[in-house]
Design a protein around this motif. Structure first.
Motif, PDB file in Angstrom:
ATOM      1  N   GLU A  69       0.820  -1.205   0.000  1.00  0.00           N
ATOM      2  CA  GLU A  69       0.000   0.000   0.000  1.00  0.00           C
ATOM      3  C   GLU A  69       0.859   1.261   0.000  1.00  0.00           C
ATOM      4  O   GLU A  69       0.477   2.291  -0.571  1.00  0.00           O
ATOM      5  CB  GLU A  69      -0.974   0.006   1.182  1.00  0.00           C
ATOM      6  CG  GLU A  69      -0.349  -0.069   2.560  1.00  0.00           C
ATOM      7  CD  GLU A  69      -0.145  -1.491   3.073  1.00  0.00           C
ATOM      8  OE1 GLU A  69      -0.151  -1.669   4.312  1.00  0.00           O
ATOM      9  OE2 GLU A  69       0.050  -2.410   2.239  1.00  0.00           O
ATOM     10  N   LEU A  70       2.055   1.176   0.610  1.00  0.00           N
ATOM     11  CA  LEU A  70       2.949   2.334   0.616  1.00  0.00           C
ATOM     12  C   LEU A  70       3.711   2.446  -0.698  1.00  0.00           C
ATOM     13  O   LEU A  70       3.970   3.550  -1.185  1.00  0.00           O
ATOM     14  CB  LEU A  70       3.914   2.243   1.798  1.00  0.00           C
ATOM     15  CG  LEU A  70       3.242   2.329   3.171  1.00  0.00           C
ATOM     16  CD1 LEU A  70       4.271   2.160   4.285  1.00  0.00           C
ATOM     17  CD2 LEU A  70       2.497   3.652   3.338  1.00  0.00           C
ATOM     18  N   VAL A  71       4.074   1.312  -1.284  1.00  0.00           N
ATOM     19  CA  VAL A  71       4.701   1.348  -2.616  1.00  0.00           C
ATOM     20  C   VAL A  71       3.762   2.028  -3.608  1.00  0.00           C
ATOM     21  O   VAL A  71       4.168   2.910  -4.382  1.00  0.00           O
ATOM     22  CB  VAL A  71       5.043  -0.070  -3.105  1.00  0.00           C
ATOM     23  CG1 VAL A  71       5.620  -0.003  -4.527  1.00  0.00           C
ATOM     24  CG2 VAL A  71       6.044  -0.745  -2.174  1.00  0.00           C
ATOM     25  N   LEU A  72       2.490   1.651  -3.590  1.00  0.00           N
ATOM     26  CA  LEU A  72       1.528   2.224  -4.528  1.00  0.00           C
ATOM     27  C   LEU A  72       1.263   3.696  -4.228  1.00  0.00           C
ATOM     28  O   LEU A  72       1.010   4.480  -5.152  1.00  0.00           O
ATOM     29  CB  LEU A  72       0.227   1.425  -4.498  1.00  0.00           C
ATOM     30  CG  LEU A  72       0.346   0.008  -5.078  1.00  0.00           C
ATOM     31  CD1 LEU A  72      -0.961  -0.759  -4.885  1.00  0.00           C
ATOM     32  CD2 LEU A  72       0.731   0.041  -6.554  1.00  0.00           C
ATOM     33  N   LEU A  73       1.348   4.086  -2.971  1.00  0.00           N
ATOM     34  CA  LEU A  73       1.203   5.504  -2.643  1.00  0.00           C
ATOM     35  C   LEU A  73       2.281   6.322  -3.353  1.00  0.00           C
ATOM     36  O   LEU A  73       1.993   7.383  -3.919  1.00  0.00           O
ATOM     37  CB  LEU A  73       1.297   5.707  -1.127  1.00  0.00           C
ATOM     38  CG  LEU A  73       1.298   7.169  -0.665  1.00  0.00           C
ATOM     39  CD1 LEU A  73      -0.041   7.837  -0.972  1.00  0.00           C
ATOM     40  CD2 LEU A  73       1.621   7.256   0.831  1.00  0.00           C
ATOM     41  N   PHE A  74       3.512   5.837  -3.345  1.00  0.00           N
ATOM     42  CA  PHE A  74       4.591   6.552  -4.025  1.00  0.00           C
ATOM     43  C   PHE A  74       4.407   6.521  -5.539  1.00  0.00           C
ATOM     44  O   PHE A  74       4.684   7.502  -6.233  1.00  0.00           O
ATOM     45  CB  PHE A  74       5.949   5.968  -3.643  1.00  0.00           C
ATOM     46  CG  PHE A  74       6.423   6.364  -2.272  1.00  0.00           C
ATOM     47  CD1 PHE A  74       6.743   7.680  -1.991  1.00  0.00           C
ATOM     48  CD2 PHE A  74       6.539   5.430  -1.262  1.00  0.00           C
ATOM     49  CE1 PHE A  74       7.184   8.072  -0.727  1.00  0.00           C
ATOM     50  CE2 PHE A  74       6.971   5.803   0.010  1.00  0.00           C
ATOM     51  CZ  PHE A  74       7.292   7.123   0.274  1.00  0.00           C
ATOM     52  N   LYS A  75       3.947   5.396  -6.069  1.00  0.00           N
ATOM     53  CA  LYS A  75       3.744   5.292  -7.507  1.00  0.00           C
ATOM     54  C   LYS A  75       2.600   6.174  -7.992  1.00  0.00           C
ATOM     55  O   LYS A  75       2.552   6.546  -9.169  1.00  0.00           O
ATOM     56  CB  LYS A  75       3.477   3.829  -7.886  1.00  0.00           C
ATOM     57  CG  LYS A  75       4.729   2.968  -7.909  1.00  0.00           C
ATOM     58  CD  LYS A  75       4.419   1.536  -8.277  1.00  0.00           C
ATOM     59  CE  LYS A  75       5.686   0.804  -8.671  1.00  0.00           C
ATOM     60  NZ  LYS A  75       6.243   1.227  -9.964  1.00  0.00           N
ATOM     61  N   ALA A  76       1.682   6.522  -7.116  1.00  0.00           N
ATOM     62  CA  ALA A  76       0.499   7.285  -7.520  1.00  0.00           C
ATOM     63  C   ALA A  76       0.835   8.688  -8.013  1.00  0.00           C
ATOM     64  O   ALA A  76       0.079   9.272  -8.803  1.00  0.00           O
ATOM     65  CB  ALA A  76      -0.485   7.380  -6.354  1.00  0.00           C
TER      66      ALA A  76
ATOM     67  N   ARG B 155       2.649   6.453 -14.139  1.00  0.00           N
ATOM     68  CA  ARG B 155       3.072   6.104 -15.486  1.00  0.00           C
ATOM     69  C   ARG B 155       2.422   4.783 -15.900  1.00  0.00           C
ATOM     70  O   ARG B 155       1.782   4.122 -15.094  1.00  0.00           O
ATOM     71  CB  ARG B 155       4.597   5.979 -15.521  1.00  0.00           C
ATOM     72  CG  ARG B 155       5.330   7.267 -15.153  1.00  0.00           C
ATOM     73  CD  ARG B 155       6.739   6.968 -14.676  1.00  0.00           C
ATOM     74  NE  ARG B 155       6.722   6.220 -13.418  1.00  0.00           N
ATOM     75  CZ  ARG B 155       7.806   5.913 -12.721  1.00  0.00           C
ATOM     76  NH1 ARG B 155       9.003   6.269 -13.174  1.00  0.00           N
ATOM     77  NH2 ARG B 155       7.715   5.230 -11.593  1.00  0.00           N
ATOM     78  N   ARG B 156       2.630   4.408 -17.136  1.00  0.00           N
ATOM     79  CA  ARG B 156       2.007   3.175 -17.622  1.00  0.00           C
ATOM     80  C   ARG B 156       2.398   1.980 -16.764  1.00  0.00           C
ATOM     81  O   ARG B 156       1.558   1.149 -16.404  1.00  0.00           O
ATOM     82  CB  ARG B 156       2.387   2.945 -19.081  1.00  0.00           C
ATOM     83  CG  ARG B 156       1.726   1.725 -19.713  1.00  0.00           C
ATOM     84  CD  ARG B 156       2.047   1.640 -21.189  1.00  0.00           C
ATOM     85  NE  ARG B 156       1.564   2.810 -21.916  1.00  0.00           N
ATOM     86  CZ  ARG B 156       1.778   3.019 -23.207  1.00  0.00           C
ATOM     87  NH1 ARG B 156       2.472   2.134 -23.916  1.00  0.00           N
ATOM     88  NH2 ARG B 156       1.304   4.099 -23.799  1.00  0.00           N
ATOM     89  N   LYS B 157       3.683   1.886 -16.412  1.00  0.00           N
ATOM     90  CA  LYS B 157       4.114   0.746 -15.603  1.00  0.00           C
ATOM     91  C   LYS B 157       3.530   0.826 -14.193  1.00  0.00           C
ATOM     92  O   LYS B 157       3.261  -0.212 -13.573  1.00  0.00           O
ATOM     93  CB  LYS B 157       5.643   0.663 -15.546  1.00  0.00           C
ATOM     94  CG  LYS B 157       6.336   1.777 -14.784  1.00  0.00           C
ATOM     95  CD  LYS B 157       7.844   1.520 -14.711  1.00  0.00           C
ATOM     96  CE  LYS B 157       8.563   2.611 -13.931  1.00  0.00           C
ATOM     97  NZ  LYS B 157      10.029   2.340 -13.841  1.00  0.00           N
ATOM     98  N   ASP B 158       3.312   2.042 -13.686  1.00  0.00           N
ATOM     99  CA  ASP B 158       2.706   2.189 -12.364  1.00  0.00           C
ATOM    100  C   ASP B 158       1.254   1.728 -12.375  1.00  0.00           C
ATOM    101  O   ASP B 158       0.788   1.085 -11.427  1.00  0.00           O
ATOM    102  CB  ASP B 158       2.793   3.642 -11.901  1.00  0.00           C
ATOM    103  CG  ASP B 158       4.229   4.127 -11.791  1.00  0.00           C
ATOM    104  OD1 ASP B 158       5.093   3.326 -11.370  1.00  0.00           O
ATOM    105  OD2 ASP B 158       4.492   5.291 -12.127  1.00  0.00           O
TER     106      ASP B 158
END
Length: 213
Positions: A163-170, A174-177
């Motif tokens: 959930e924290l990894v995805l918070l940073f990716k948000a 990008r397409r890969k995110d």
């Protein structure tokens, strides 16, 4: 051509930025990083895309690099684990080779370089913290114990909670995110969904991912 900066850094030209992926072609795997850091006293974890693959239990895509994160104050302890290598600071299209302490204080990314080849093997994030409490660099009011945010694979490799990894990716999504989000969310628990939704609403209000959670 790159431009030399007054503080000793180098501002990369567009062609040099484009060439960086080739310099990461020999980067380590999470297992190889874990071997280098075996027995170290400071908390650390694999971050970004590799962390999501560790969470899901298999590699799902090619990774152009590998990132780990550590408490900023623990960087000297980590640095001593890599004799014969050099740490360059990086940020904003600039690189400071074998960065001095005052430069390290200004940016959070540190690239481990093999001097003989010039290749980068590892990206070390030096994160804000208060002792054993992790502080989110996107919102310093988000503070969590390292024991809560670090998960481990069956063979003991530490990685950041999804959930924290995805918070940073948000932030950039990008397409890969987006692919990482789509592939990871079905494997997360209800509690992890709720935590991610709460954090997104706080850090990125109105984010499209909120409707999918």
């Amino acid at each position: 051509m790159s431009e030399q900066l007054p503080n000793g850094g180098i501002e990369l030209s567009p062609s040099e930025v484009d060439a960086l992926p080739a310099r990461w072609s020999s980067c380590w795997t999470p297992g190889e990083v874990a071997q280098q850091l075996a027995g170290i006293g400071t908390p650390w974890y694999v971050a970004a895309g590799w962390a999501l693959d560790l969470f899901r239990g298999r590699q799902t895509r090619i990774h152009g690099d590998i990132e780990i994160a550590i408490p900023a104050a623990s960087f000297p302890e980590v640095r001593h684990r890599f004799p014969g290598y050099v740490f360059d600071a990086a940020g904003g299209g600039r690189i400071w080779e074998d960065a001095a302490p005052e430069v390290l204080a200004a940016v959070h990314q540190t690239w481990l370089r093999e001097p003989a080849t010039g290749n980068y093997l590892l990206d070390v994030f030096r994160e804000p913290h208060d002792g054993d409490i992790w502080i989110c660099r996107r919102d310093e009011k988000i503070r969590l114990p390292y024991s809560d945010i670090i998960h481990h694979t069956q063979d003991g490799i530490p990685y950041l909670a999804p959930e924290l990894v995805l918070l940073f990716k948000a932030k950039h999504a990008r397409r890969k995110d987006q692919r990482d989000f789509d592939a990871t969310v079905p494997h997360m628990t209800r509690a992890q969904h709720e935590t991610l939704a709460e954090l997104l609403a706080r850090v990125h209000p109105g984010h499209p991912w909120l409707t999918e959670l």
